[in-house]
Scaffold this motif. Structure first.
Motif, PDB file in Angstrom:
ATOM      1  N   LYS A  63       0.832  -1.205   0.000  1.00  0.00           N
ATOM      2  CA  LYS A  63       0.000   0.000   0.000  1.00  0.00           C
ATOM      3  C   LYS A  63       0.867   1.255   0.000  1.00  0.00           C
ATOM      4  O   LYS A  63       0.605   2.205  -0.750  1.00  0.00           O
ATOM      5  CB  LYS A  63      -0.916  -0.006   1.220  1.00  0.00           C
ATOM      6  CG  LYS A  63      -1.844   1.196   1.305  1.00  0.00           C
ATOM      7  CD  LYS A  63      -2.744   1.107   2.526  1.00  0.00           C
ATOM      8  CE  LYS A  63      -3.646   2.341   2.627  1.00  0.00           C
ATOM      9  NZ  LYS A  63      -4.509   2.276   3.834  1.00  0.00           N
ATOM     10  N   HIS A  64       1.915   1.243   0.797  1.00  0.00           N
ATOM     11  CA  HIS A  64       2.817   2.399   0.845  1.00  0.00           C
ATOM     12  C   HIS A  64       3.531   2.602  -0.486  1.00  0.00           C
ATOM     13  O   HIS A  64       3.677   3.738  -0.956  1.00  0.00           O
ATOM     14  CB  HIS A  64       3.845   2.215   1.960  1.00  0.00           C
ATOM     15  CG  HIS A  64       4.861   3.315   2.032  1.00  0.00           C
ATOM     16  ND1 HIS A  64       4.564   4.588   2.468  1.00  0.00           N
ATOM     17  CD2 HIS A  64       6.191   3.330   1.695  1.00  0.00           C
ATOM     18  CE1 HIS A  64       5.641   5.346   2.399  1.00  0.00           C
ATOM     19  NE2 HIS A  64       6.639   4.613   1.940  1.00  0.00           N
ATOM     20  N   LEU A  65       3.961   1.499  -1.117  1.00  0.00           N
ATOM     21  CA  LEU A  65       4.619   1.613  -2.421  1.00  0.00           C
ATOM     22  C   LEU A  65       3.684   2.245  -3.453  1.00  0.00           C
ATOM     23  O   LEU A  65       4.104   3.090  -4.250  1.00  0.00           O
ATOM     24  CB  LEU A  65       5.073   0.233  -2.905  1.00  0.00           C
ATOM     25  CG  LEU A  65       6.207  -0.438  -2.133  1.00  0.00           C
ATOM     26  CD1 LEU A  65       6.416  -1.865  -2.632  1.00  0.00           C
ATOM     27  CD2 LEU A  65       7.507   0.350  -2.240  1.00  0.00           C
ATOM     28  N   LEU A  66       2.425   1.837  -3.421  1.00  0.00           N
ATOM     29  CA  LEU A  66       1.456   2.385  -4.373  1.00  0.00           C
ATOM     30  C   LEU A  66       1.154   3.852  -4.069  1.00  0.00           C
ATOM     31  O   LEU A  66       1.028   4.676  -4.983  1.00  0.00           O
ATOM     32  CB  LEU A  66       0.165   1.566  -4.349  1.00  0.00           C
ATOM     33  CG  LEU A  66       0.279   0.096  -4.756  1.00  0.00           C
ATOM     34  CD1 LEU A  66      -1.088  -0.581  -4.714  1.00  0.00           C
ATOM     35  CD2 LEU A  66       0.896  -0.059  -6.123  1.00  0.00           C
ATOM     36  N   GLU A  67       1.051   4.175  -2.794  1.00  0.00           N
ATOM     37  CA  GLU A  67       0.738   5.554  -2.403  1.00  0.00           C
ATOM     38  C   GLU A  67       1.849   6.523  -2.780  1.00  0.00           C
ATOM     39  O   GLU A  67       1.585   7.713  -3.011  1.00  0.00           O
ATOM     40  CB  GLU A  67       0.473   5.632  -0.900  1.00  0.00           C
ATOM     41  CG  GLU A  67      -0.840   5.007  -0.474  1.00  0.00           C
ATOM     42  CD  GLU A  67      -0.994   4.940   1.037  1.00  0.00           C
ATOM     43  OE1 GLU A  67      -2.128   4.774   1.510  1.00  0.00           O
ATOM     44  OE2 GLU A  67       0.044   5.013   1.749  1.00  0.00           O
ATOM     45  N   THR A  68       3.071   6.031  -2.837  1.00  0.00           N
ATOM     46  CA  THR A  68       4.212   6.910  -3.127  1.00  0.00           C
ATOM     47  C   THR A  68       4.666   6.807  -4.580  1.00  0.00           C
ATOM     48  O   THR A  68       5.755   7.263  -4.926  1.00  0.00           O
ATOM     49  CB  THR A  68       5.387   6.588  -2.186  1.00  0.00           C
ATOM     50  OG1 THR A  68       5.678   5.179  -2.226  1.00  0.00           O
ATOM     51  CG2 THR A  68       5.054   6.982  -0.755  1.00  0.00           C
ATOM     52  N   ASN A  76      -7.533   2.694  -7.002  1.00  0.00           N
ATOM     53  CA  ASN A  76      -8.219   2.335  -5.758  1.00  0.00           C
ATOM     54  C   ASN A  76      -7.263   1.428  -4.988  1.00  0.00           C
ATOM     55  O   ASN A  76      -7.312   0.202  -5.093  1.00  0.00           O
ATOM     56  CB  ASN A  76      -9.541   1.626  -6.066  1.00  0.00           C
ATOM     57  CG  ASN A  76     -10.363   1.395  -4.806  1.00  0.00           C
ATOM     58  OD1 ASN A  76      -9.821   1.314  -3.703  1.00  0.00           O
ATOM     59  ND2 ASN A  76     -11.673   1.281  -4.974  1.00  0.00           N
ATOM     60  N   ILE A  77      -6.378   2.058  -4.236  1.00  0.00           N
ATOM     61  CA  ILE A  77      -5.244   1.339  -3.653  1.00  0.00           C
ATOM     62  C   ILE A  77      -5.699   0.272  -2.667  1.00  0.00           C
ATOM     63  O   ILE A  77      -5.202  -0.867  -2.692  1.00  0.00           O
ATOM     64  CB  ILE A  77      -4.264   2.334  -3.009  1.00  0.00           C
ATOM     65  CG1 ILE A  77      -3.576   3.153  -4.107  1.00  0.00           C
ATOM     66  CG2 ILE A  77      -3.231   1.605  -2.153  1.00  0.00           C
ATOM     67  CD1 ILE A  77      -2.678   4.252  -3.593  1.00  0.00           C
ATOM     68  N   ASN A  82      -6.129  -5.469  -1.241  1.00  0.00           N
ATOM     69  CA  ASN A  82      -6.965  -6.577  -0.761  1.00  0.00           C
ATOM     70  C   ASN A  82      -7.014  -7.717  -1.773  1.00  0.00           C
ATOM     71  O   ASN A  82      -6.911  -8.892  -1.403  1.00  0.00           O
ATOM     72  CB  ASN A  82      -8.388  -6.075  -0.479  1.00  0.00           C
ATOM     73  CG  ASN A  82      -8.471  -5.242   0.783  1.00  0.00           C
ATOM     74  OD1 ASN A  82      -7.637  -5.381   1.672  1.00  0.00           O
ATOM     75  ND2 ASN A  82      -9.471  -4.378   0.867  1.00  0.00           N
ATOM     76  N   VAL A  83      -7.173  -7.369  -3.050  1.00  0.00           N
ATOM     77  CA  VAL A  83      -7.206  -8.413  -4.086  1.00  0.00           C
ATOM     78  C   VAL A  83      -5.856  -9.120  -4.147  1.00  0.00           C
ATOM     79  O   VAL A  83      -5.796 -10.356  -4.271  1.00  0.00           O
ATOM     80  CB  VAL A  83      -7.575  -7.815  -5.456  1.00  0.00           C
ATOM     81  CG1 VAL A  83      -7.436  -8.866  -6.553  1.00  0.00           C
ATOM     82  CG2 VAL A  83      -8.993  -7.261  -5.435  1.00  0.00           C
ATOM     83  N   PHE A  84      -4.767  -8.357  -4.066  1.00  0.00           N
ATOM     84  CA  PHE A  84      -3.441  -8.973  -4.089  1.00  0.00           C
ATOM     85  C   PHE A  84      -3.288  -9.963  -2.930  1.00  0.00           C
ATOM     86  O   PHE A  84      -2.860 -11.105  -3.131  1.00  0.00           O
ATOM     87  CB  PHE A  84      -2.350  -7.909  -4.016  1.00  0.00           C
ATOM     88  CG  PHE A  84      -0.968  -8.486  -3.989  1.00  0.00           C
ATOM     89  CD1 PHE A  84      -0.315  -8.818  -5.168  1.00  0.00           C
ATOM     90  CD2 PHE A  84      -0.316  -8.731  -2.779  1.00  0.00           C
ATOM     91  CE1 PHE A  84       0.950  -9.387  -5.152  1.00  0.00           C
ATOM     92  CE2 PHE A  84       0.945  -9.302  -2.758  1.00  0.00           C
ATOM     93  CZ  PHE A  84       1.584  -9.618  -3.942  1.00  0.00           C
ATOM     94  N   ASN A  85      -3.645  -9.530  -1.725  1.00  0.00           N
ATOM     95  CA  ASN A  85      -3.499 -10.402  -0.555  1.00  0.00           C
ATOM     96  C   ASN A  85      -4.317 -11.682  -0.716  1.00  0.00           C
ATOM     97  O   ASN A  85      -3.858 -12.779  -0.382  1.00  0.00           O
ATOM     98  CB  ASN A  85      -3.937  -9.662   0.706  1.00  0.00           C
ATOM     99  CG  ASN A  85      -2.927  -8.620   1.151  1.00  0.00           C
ATOM    100  OD1 ASN A  85      -1.768  -8.660   0.751  1.00  0.00           O
ATOM    101  ND2 ASN A  85      -3.370  -7.676   1.963  1.00  0.00           N
ATOM    102  N   VAL A 139      -1.790  -2.120 -11.883  1.00  0.00           N
ATOM    103  CA  VAL A 139      -0.797  -1.312 -11.162  1.00  0.00           C
ATOM    104  C   VAL A 139       0.238  -0.846 -12.177  1.00  0.00           C
ATOM    105  O   VAL A 139       0.781  -1.658 -12.932  1.00  0.00           O
ATOM    106  CB  VAL A 139      -0.132  -2.132 -10.040  1.00  0.00           C
ATOM    107  CG1 VAL A 139       1.040  -1.373  -9.444  1.00  0.00           C
ATOM    108  CG2 VAL A 139      -1.158  -2.482  -8.966  1.00  0.00           C
ATOM    109  N   ASN A 140       0.501   0.430 -12.207  1.00  0.00           N
ATOM    110  CA  ASN A 140       1.426   0.992 -13.186  1.00  0.00           C
ATOM    111  C   ASN A 140       2.874   0.911 -12.714  1.00  0.00           C
ATOM    112  O   ASN A 140       3.144   1.014 -11.520  1.00  0.00           O
ATOM    113  CB  ASN A 140       1.078   2.458 -13.469  1.00  0.00           C
ATOM    114  CG  ASN A 140      -0.267   2.611 -14.144  1.00  0.00           C
ATOM    115  OD1 ASN A 140      -0.617   1.821 -15.006  1.00  0.00           O
ATOM    116  ND2 ASN A 140      -1.030   3.612 -13.746  1.00  0.00           N
TER     117      ASN A 140
END
Length: 269
Positions: A63-68, A76-77, A82-85, A139-140
């Motif tokens: 989540k932190h990697l995506l947020e930054t 929709n992080i 959640n889907v990844f987990n 995810v980009n």
């Protein structure tokens, strides 16, 4: 040093979009793989609850990697995390089929432990499968960074957009290239130096299928080059070393390159 040059570099630093370092991204991925496969770096967990807590921590780290990452700002992080987990058990199942394929297909493999711990093919495939999962979640950037990290470590270049089935085996692996729009079936074995590439690098073809399709139970030997989005290798086929293919071959084919080799025996001095 010229001030205009320094100013240009300064402005570039100010305007470059934010993205975590390759070290941070790859460190997270390696921790996911090592949690699934303690053969790579065993850590001591005292309970199932601690294992669950570590997965939770890795989810927060993602989540932190995506947020930054600027390119993920409109994602929709929380949903992606959640889907990844929830997809990790399936990721583990797929990777176990790859381990089985290597053990069954390589006479030199002594154990699953050895494969997980030492085989570059499994290392590259494990990072690819994780990156492919993120790629499917739209995810980009991060998936590409991950597979290029594995490329730098193993010499195996797998685009995260490639679709690869179960029981995939890359033997030795150095110099393998698998393009973005490749589709690879189940029980496929590829040796070192194989290229599954595009017939043309025209930018106008960016959103088309540019790379080959390889059906189930195919073996591709070292140095083979197979190009083109319309090229399909039929199931149960064998592609010999150094073959160059730009058209499809039917199921149950054997394709080989026939070089002219001459051996001249020199007289003993």
């Amino acid at each position: 040093m010229d001030q205009s040059f320094l100013k240009r570099i300064y402005e570039k630093h100010q305007n470059t979009e934010a993205v975590p370092s390759t070290k941070d991204i790859s460190s997270w991925a390696i921790k996911v793989i090592r949690l699934l496969y303690p053969e790579q770096a065993k850590e001591f967990f005292r309970s199932v609850d601690e294992i669950e807590g570590e997965f939770w921590n890795l989810g927060n780290e993602l989540k932190h990697l995506l947020e930054t990452t600027d390119q993920c700002k409109n994602c929709n992080i929380n949903e992606k995390v959640n889907v990844f987990n929830n997809s990790i058990p399936e990721l583990f199942r797929l990777l176990n089929t790859d381990v089985d394929a290597i053990l069954e297909g390589d006479p030199a493999a002594k154990s699953k432990f050895e494969i997980v711990r030492a085989y570059p093919g499994f290392y590259a495939i494990s990072i690819y499968r994780l990156a492919n999962l993120l790629h499917k979640l739209e995810v980009n950037l991060i998936p590409r960074i991950l597979t290029e990290f594995a490329h730098s470590r193993t010499g195996i270049d797998i685009h995260p957009g490639a679709e690869i089935g179960e029981y995939f085996f890359i033997d030795h692996g150095t110099g393998v290239v698998i393009g973005e729009t490749c589709i690879i079936g189940n029980h496929v074995k590829i040796y070192q130096g194989v290229t599954l590439g595009a017939l043309s690098v025209d930018k106008a073809l960016a959103n088309t299928k540019r790379h080959p399709t390889v059906k189930d139970n195919v073996v591709i030997y070292s140095g083979a080059t197979i190009l083109g989005g319309n090229t399909t290798i039929g199931e149960n086929s064998v592609i010999g070393g150094n073959v160059w293919l730009t058209k499809s071959v039917p199921a149950n084919s054997t394709v080989y390159h026939k070089p002219e080799i001459k051996v001249v025996e020199n007289e003993a001095v």
